[in-house]
Enzyme design. Structure first.
Site, mmCIF file in Angstrom:
data_model
loop_
_atom_site.group_PDB
_atom_site.id
_atom_site.type_symbol
_atom_site.label_atom_id
_atom_site.label_comp_id
_atom_site.label_asym_id
_atom_site.label_seq_id
_atom_site.Cartn_x
_atom_site.Cartn_y
_atom_site.Cartn_z
ATOM 1 N N GLU A 125 44.018 38.660 27.450
ATOM 2 C CA GLU A 125 42.852 38.070 28.111
ATOM 3 C C GLU A 125 42.777 36.261 27.532
ATOM 4 O O GLU A 125 41.823 36.196 27.069
ATOM 5 C CB GLU A 125 41.820 38.749 28.492
ATOM 6 C CG GLU A 125 40.778 37.950 29.391
ATOM 7 C CD GLU A 125 39.712 38.972 29.812
ATOM 8 O OE1 GLU A 125 39.060 38.922 30.922
ATOM 9 O OE2 GLU A 125 39.556 40.014 29.061
ATOM 10 N N TYR A 197 48.321 43.470 29.276
ATOM 11 C CA TYR A 197 47.038 43.455 29.704
ATOM 12 C C TYR A 197 46.987 43.865 31.275
ATOM 13 O O TYR A 197 47.507 43.264 32.096
ATOM 14 C CB TYR A 197 46.503 41.871 29.844
ATOM 15 C CG TYR A 197 44.962 41.931 30.152
ATOM 16 C CD1 TYR A 197 44.080 42.618 29.955
ATOM 17 C CD2 TYR A 197 44.773 40.697 30.977
ATOM 18 C CE1 TYR A 197 42.812 42.560 30.419
ATOM 19 C CE2 TYR A 197 43.507 40.396 31.625
ATOM 20 C CZ TYR A 197 42.454 41.355 31.373
ATOM 21 O OH TYR A 197 41.034 41.371 31.640
ATOM 22 N N ASP A 237 45.100 45.900 25.921
ATOM 23 C CA ASP A 237 44.165 46.229 26.825
ATOM 24 C C ASP A 237 44.760 47.089 27.921
ATOM 25 O O ASP A 237 45.222 46.313 29.025
ATOM 26 C CB ASP A 237 43.392 45.293 27.200
ATOM 27 C CG ASP A 237 42.085 45.569 28.003
ATOM 28 O OD1 ASP A 237 42.104 46.710 28.535
ATOM 29 O OD2 ASP A 237 41.414 44.813 28.489
ATOM 30 N N ASN A 239 43.040 48.749 29.957
ATOM 31 C CA ASN A 239 42.359 49.044 30.904
ATOM 32 C C ASN A 239 42.121 50.490 31.757
ATOM 33 O O ASN A 239 41.851 51.009 33.056
ATOM 34 C CB ASN A 239 42.349 47.982 32.286
ATOM 35 C CG ASN A 239 41.546 46.835 32.167
ATOM 36 O OD1 ASN A 239 40.317 46.912 31.804
ATOM 37 N ND2 ASN A 239 41.932 45.629 32.407
ATOM 38 N N ASP A 334 34.095 40.804 23.543
ATOM 39 C CA ASP A 334 33.519 42.141 24.019
ATOM 40 C C ASP A 334 34.486 43.289 23.575
ATOM 41 O O ASP A 334 34.226 44.301 23.619
ATOM 42 C CB ASP A 334 33.228 42.029 25.286
ATOM 43 C CG ASP A 334 34.166 41.625 26.308
ATOM 44 O OD1 ASP A 334 35.387 41.313 25.709
ATOM 45 O OD2 ASP A 334 34.187 41.489 27.567
#
Length: 344
Positions: A125, A197, A237, A239, A334
């Site tokens: 990201e 990602y 990541d 997700n 985050d």
């Protein structure tokens, strides 16, 4: 835009104009209000009312602060982990969703690289095109590679390598999946290093079918083809919170992006093709092992989070595994960094 040629894509960043702090892209709703299109927050509990809202986003958790604020200098980045046969680790891989590379650089992000000193550092990201990549991303002693998508300020991945790879390629070889800069693969002598990602299913699960019926299938096939040649290490990541233990509030998030049955099944299918979630292999029952906390409701300070970041390895690398560490005290996004330690 993503490079048309894989070989042309494997470029090392040397010079680029400095850019302003990261601003997430926004879109207008029907009422004319702005709505953040930041994928990092889409895999979080949705806003609701009353008790349900409190349960979903953790506001009802009255526990005291459990994640103190610590500077990099106050943290211990050393590790003496060994394989089950007693061999010391000799390969350290770090991965971090930095939620905007320009904002991350403004928070002294590269200072983390210097403290951690990984052999490979994967980032997700980045939200920055190759043309606008700041020259401050360069770190002495590392070769840097970047991939961006068609939309400025959205998705994107990067990889820092101490040892120059044999070859670096971008995407998974299918144009319909390679428009968002989501995958970089570096080939080394003994393994393939993949950072990814994975697409978020979005608020309202608007991309759930694409994510589970198209992307997951294609990405699994890509991983299998690499694994047929040599072992694969996947960090990024992904997700998805795979198991109930991988998020704070599983009961109230069954229909939330990142924890739907379809997304969880997609990750299970990948593991069934000869891959291992290295963290759960080492720590099958550890609770509170989160890597992402939504910015709202003080979720990070209360440790109301999700484990969305993974180090997945080919099954035949299990005996080479030394440790998997979550750097939950490292600030700047985050998400927090995750560490994979191997003996190869």
């Amino acid at each position: 835009m993503p490079p048309k040629s894989k070989k042309k894509a494997a470029k090392e960043v040397v010079d680029a104009d400095a850019a302003a702090a990261e601003e997430p892209p926004v879109k207008k709703t029907k009422k004319g209000k702005k709505d953040e299109a930041d994928e990092g927050e889409e895999a979080t509990p949705k806003k609701g009312k009353g008790k349900k809202k409190d349960e979903e986003n953790g506001d009802g958790d009255k526990k005291k602060v459990v994640i103190p604020t610590m500077t990099l200098d106050e943290q211990d980045f050393s590790c003496s982990a060994k394989t089950k046969d007693g061999l010391d680790w000799n390969l350290k891989i770090s991965s971090w969703n930095i939620n905007g590379i320009r904002a991350w650089l403004g928070k002294e992000g590269t200072a983390y690289i210097e403290k951690e000193a990984p052999d490979v550092f994967c980032v997700q990201e980045t939200k920055c095109s190759l043309e606008k990549m700041p020259d401050t991303v360069n770190v002495d002693g590392y070769h840097a590679y970047w991939s961006s998508g068609d939309t400025e300020g959205y998705a994107g991945t990067g990889m820092y390598c101490k040892t120059k790879p044999i070859e670096v390629t971008y995407g998974i070889g299918e144009s319909k999946h390679d428009k968002e800069g989501r995958v970089i693969t570096a080939e080394f002598e003994k393994f393939y290093m993949v950072t990814a990602y994975i697409p978020n299913s979005g608020r309202g699960l608007t991309r759930l079918n694409y994510r589970t019926k198209e992307w997951d299938v294609a990405f699994q096939d890509y991983m299998k083809k690499l694994d047929d040649k040599k072992p694969v290490i996947l960090c990024g990541d992904l997700n998805v919170a795979h198991l109930d233990i991988d998020l704070k509030n599983p009961k109230t998030n069954k229909k939330t992006a990142g924890f739907t049955p379809q997304e969880r099944e997609g990750f299970t299918n990948l593991l069934n093709e000869g891959f291992v979630d290295s963290f759960r292999l080492l720590y099958p029952e550890q609770e509170g092992a989160y890597t992402f906390w939504a910015y709202f409701m003080n979720n990070r300070s209360k440790d109301v989070g999700w484990r969305l970041d993974y180090s997945v390895i080919s099954e035949r690398l299990k005996d080479n595994l030394c440790d998997n560490i979550i750097r939950k005290f490292v600030q700047g996004s985050d998400h927090c960094p995750i560490i994979l330690l191997l003996n190869l």
